[in-house]
Structures are given as structure tokens and as C-alpha cells.
Design a protein around this motif. Structure first.
Motif, PDB file in Angstrom:
ATOM      1  N   ILE A 115       0.841  -1.210   0.000  1.00 18.71           N
ATOM      2  CA  ILE A 115       0.000   0.000   0.000  1.00 18.71           C
ATOM      3  C   ILE A 115       0.878   1.263   0.000  1.00 18.71           C
ATOM      4  O   ILE A 115       0.486   2.298  -0.531  1.00 18.71           O
ATOM      5  N   SER A 116       2.090   1.163   0.537  1.00 12.62           N
ATOM      6  CA  SER A 116       2.952   2.356   0.645  1.00 12.62           C
ATOM      7  C   SER A 116       3.293   2.941  -0.721  1.00 12.62           C
ATOM      8  O   SER A 116       3.565   4.136  -0.829  1.00 12.62           O
ATOM      9  N   GLU A 117       3.237   2.132  -1.779  1.00 12.50           N
ATOM     10  CA  GLU A 117       3.493   2.702  -3.114  1.00 12.50           C
ATOM     11  C   GLU A 117       2.364   3.658  -3.503  1.00 12.50           C
ATOM     12  O   GLU A 117       2.560   4.605  -4.244  1.00 12.50           O
ATOM     13  N   SER A 118       1.176   3.384  -3.009  1.00 14.69           N
ATOM     14  CA  SER A 118       0.020   4.225  -3.345  1.00 14.69           C
ATOM     15  C   SER A 118      -0.113   5.444  -2.425  1.00 14.69           C
ATOM     16  O   SER A 118      -0.814   6.405  -2.760  1.00 14.69           O
ATOM     17  N   THR A 119       0.550   5.385  -1.279  1.00 14.07           N
ATOM     18  CA  THR A 119       0.334   6.426  -0.261  1.00 14.07           C
ATOM     19  C   THR A 119       0.584   7.851  -0.771  1.00 14.07           C
ATOM     20  O   THR A 119      -0.251   8.731  -0.514  1.00 14.07           O
ATOM     21  N   PRO A 120       1.685   8.121  -1.485  1.00 18.40           N
ATOM     22  CA  PRO A 120       1.899   9.510  -1.928  1.00 18.40           C
ATOM     23  C   PRO A 120       0.772  10.006  -2.842  1.00 18.40           C
ATOM     24  O   PRO A 120       0.383  11.180  -2.766  1.00 18.40           O
ATOM     25  N   TYR A 121       0.241   9.127  -3.686  1.00 18.16           N
ATOM     26  CA  TYR A 121      -0.856   9.522  -4.588  1.00 18.16           C
ATOM     27  C   TYR A 121      -2.121   9.805  -3.784  1.00 18.16           C
ATOM     28  O   TYR A 121      -2.824  10.785  -4.026  1.00 18.16           O
ATOM     29  N   LEU A 122      -2.411   8.928  -2.824  1.00 14.37           N
ATOM     30  CA  LEU A 122      -3.616   9.095  -2.003  1.00 14.37           C
ATOM     31  C   LEU A 122      -3.536  10.379  -1.183  1.00 14.37           C
ATOM     32  O   LEU A 122      -4.516  11.114  -1.040  1.00 14.37           O
ATOM     33  N   THR A 123      -2.351  10.648  -0.650  1.00 18.49           N
ATOM     34  CA  THR A 123      -2.152  11.858   0.159  1.00 18.49           C
ATOM     35  C   THR A 123      -2.451  13.093  -0.673  1.00 18.49           C
ATOM     36  O   THR A 123      -3.134  14.027  -0.229  1.00 18.49           O
ATOM     37  N   GLU A 124      -1.966  13.084  -1.895  1.00 21.89           N
ATOM     38  CA  GLU A 124      -2.196  14.209  -2.813  1.00 21.89           C
ATOM     39  C   GLU A 124      -3.690  14.344  -3.117  1.00 21.89           C
ATOM     40  O   GLU A 124      -4.249  15.446  -3.090  1.00 21.89           O
ATOM     41  N   MET A 125      -4.348  13.208  -3.389  1.00 22.61           N
ATOM     42  CA  MET A 125      -5.785  13.236  -3.730  1.00 22.61           C
ATOM     43  C   MET A 125      -6.632  13.746  -2.562  1.00 22.61           C
ATOM     44  O   MET A 125      -7.644  14.411  -2.764  1.00 22.61           O
ATOM     45  N   ALA A 126      -6.219  13.402  -1.351  1.00 23.87           N
ATOM     46  CA  ALA A 126      -7.041  13.727  -0.173  1.00 23.87           C
ATOM     47  C   ALA A 126      -6.904  15.190   0.246  1.00 23.87           C
ATOM     48  O   ALA A 126      -7.735  15.690   1.009  1.00 23.87           O
ATOM     49  N   LYS A 127      -5.883  15.866  -0.276  1.00 23.24           N
ATOM     50  CA  LYS A 127      -5.650  17.263   0.127  1.00 23.24           C
ATOM     51  C   LYS A 127      -6.880  18.119  -0.144  1.00 23.24           C
ATOM     52  O   LYS A 127      -7.434  18.087  -1.240  1.00 23.24           O
ATOM     53  N   GLY A 128      -7.311  18.860   0.865  1.00 22.80           N
ATOM     54  CA  GLY A 128      -8.416  19.791   0.693  1.00 22.80           C
ATOM     55  C   GLY A 128      -9.794  19.148   0.779  1.00 22.80           C
ATOM     56  O   GLY A 128     -10.800  19.841   0.666  1.00 22.80           O
ATOM     57  N   THR A 129      -9.871  17.836   0.971  1.00 16.60           N
ATOM     58  CA  THR A 129     -11.184  17.177   1.037  1.00 16.60           C
ATOM     59  C   THR A 129     -11.729  17.129   2.464  1.00 16.60           C
ATOM     60  O   THR A 129     -12.904  16.845   2.662  1.00 16.60           O
TER      61      THR A 129
END
Ligand code: FMN
Length: 153
Positions: A115-129
Motif C-alpha cells: 500500500i505504501s506505493e500508493s500512499t503519496p498519490y492518495l495523500t495528494e488526492m485527499a488534500k483539501g477534502t
């Protein structure tokens, strides 16, 4: 975890579906399979072509379920890892769902990617939500699901 929980997932070849069902058995959470438009091809070759093109063109497929997230405080979000990151419908999810104040717990199945490979993408997507994004877990094995539930992060 306190409050009601919902498991949302997409699965192309069945692995994430199995993981979502195992998670459902252990949590009692509501289980919903995400429907996407356009639907992904079932053939490995066709799927590879489509997903590559989506990435290249930054296309986010629509989620066609009529989702009511209001009753839930925790949302488990399950997806296959494709090309070392979440599929593009996960971008759509963060763009369109009202996640303010919700705990979002991602989980993934893969050949080997954690899952850690996806974490940076998810963090970016979640910003501001307003979502409280958790690290989540890799769900290839029942024991990794159980381990997460015993010690959620
Ligand atoms: C287009 C494509 C890309 C993939 N990329 C990765 C990857 O980067 N890392 C990995 O470990 N597995 C990768 N896989 C394997 C899938 O993540 C794995 O088979 C997953 O469990 C499929 O989930 P599903 O059965 O729910 O569709 C890829 C599979 C496909 C079809």
C-alpha cells in the motif's frame, strides 16, 4: 472503530472483491462494489492498454453508484494496485465524494506492491477534502487484513 463503517471497492479479476468480503465478515461493515463508466475490459491485455492510456491522458472514469456516505464515519476504500499506484477511479472518488470529517482507510491487492506505493498519490488526492486519510493496509492475505484490524493505523 466507533461509528458506522462502509467498504467501497473495485475489483477487476476478483482479488480485491475477495479481500473486501473478508474485511466485511470481520467488521460487519456495509459492502458496496463501485461501478465505473466506462467499465474496464476484463482481458489482461485490454485492461493494460486502457489503464495505461488513462494514466497518460489523466482521465478519471466516472463512479456511477448513487452513494450516500452520510451515515458513515469510516470508509474502507479497496482497489487493485495498477502501475504502482491506485487506479484513476480513486482520483474520481476523492474529487466527487463528500469526505469531510470521514476516516478513509485504503486497502489494496497487488502482485507484490505494498500500500505504501500508493500512499503519496492518495495523500495528494485527499488534500483539501477534509478526509482523515489513514495509511491503510495491503490486503493480499487474510492475515494482513486481520493484522490491520487488530492494530489499525
Ligand atoms: C494493468 C495492471 C497493472 C498492474 N500493476 C501492478 C503493480 O504495479 N504492482 C503489483 O504488485 N501488481 C500489479 N498488478 C497486479 C494487480 O494489482 C493484482 O493482480 C490485483 O490483485 C488485481 O486485483 P483485482 O483482482 O481485484 O482486479 C497489475 C495488474 C494489471 C492488470
Amino acid at each position: 472503530m466507533p461509528g458506522q463503517s462502509l467498504i467501497l471497492y473495485y475489483s477487476n479479476s476478483g482479488n480485491t472483491k475477495r479481500a473486501a468480503q473478508q474485511l466485511q465478515t470481520r467488521t460487519g461493515a456495509t459492502l458496496i462494489e463501485l461501478k465505473l463508466a466506462p467499465a474496464y475490459p476484463q482481458s489482461y491485455f485490454g485492461l493494460g492498454l486502457r489503464t495505461k492510456r488513462q494514466l497518460k491522458k489523466n482521465r478519471h472514469p466516472a463512479i456511477t453508484n448513487d452513494l450516500n456516505l452520510a451515515p458513515y464515519t469510516t470508509i474502507y476504500l479497496g482497489f487493485p494496485t495498477w502501475f504502482h499506484r491506485p487506479p484513476m477511479f480513486v482520483n474520481t472518488f476523492f474529487e466527487t465524494a463528500d469526505l469531510n470529517g470521514k476516516r478513509v482507510v485504503p486497502f489494496t491487492t497487488s502482485a507484490s506492491s505494498p500500500i505504501s506505493e500508493s500512499t503519496p498519490y492518495l495523500t495528494e488526492m485527499a488534500k483539501g477534502t477534509g478526509a482523515d486519510l489513514k495509511i491503510g493496509f495491503s490486503a493480499n492475505y487474510l492475515r494482513s487484513i486481520t493484522a490491520y484490524l487488530n492494530d489499525p493505523v
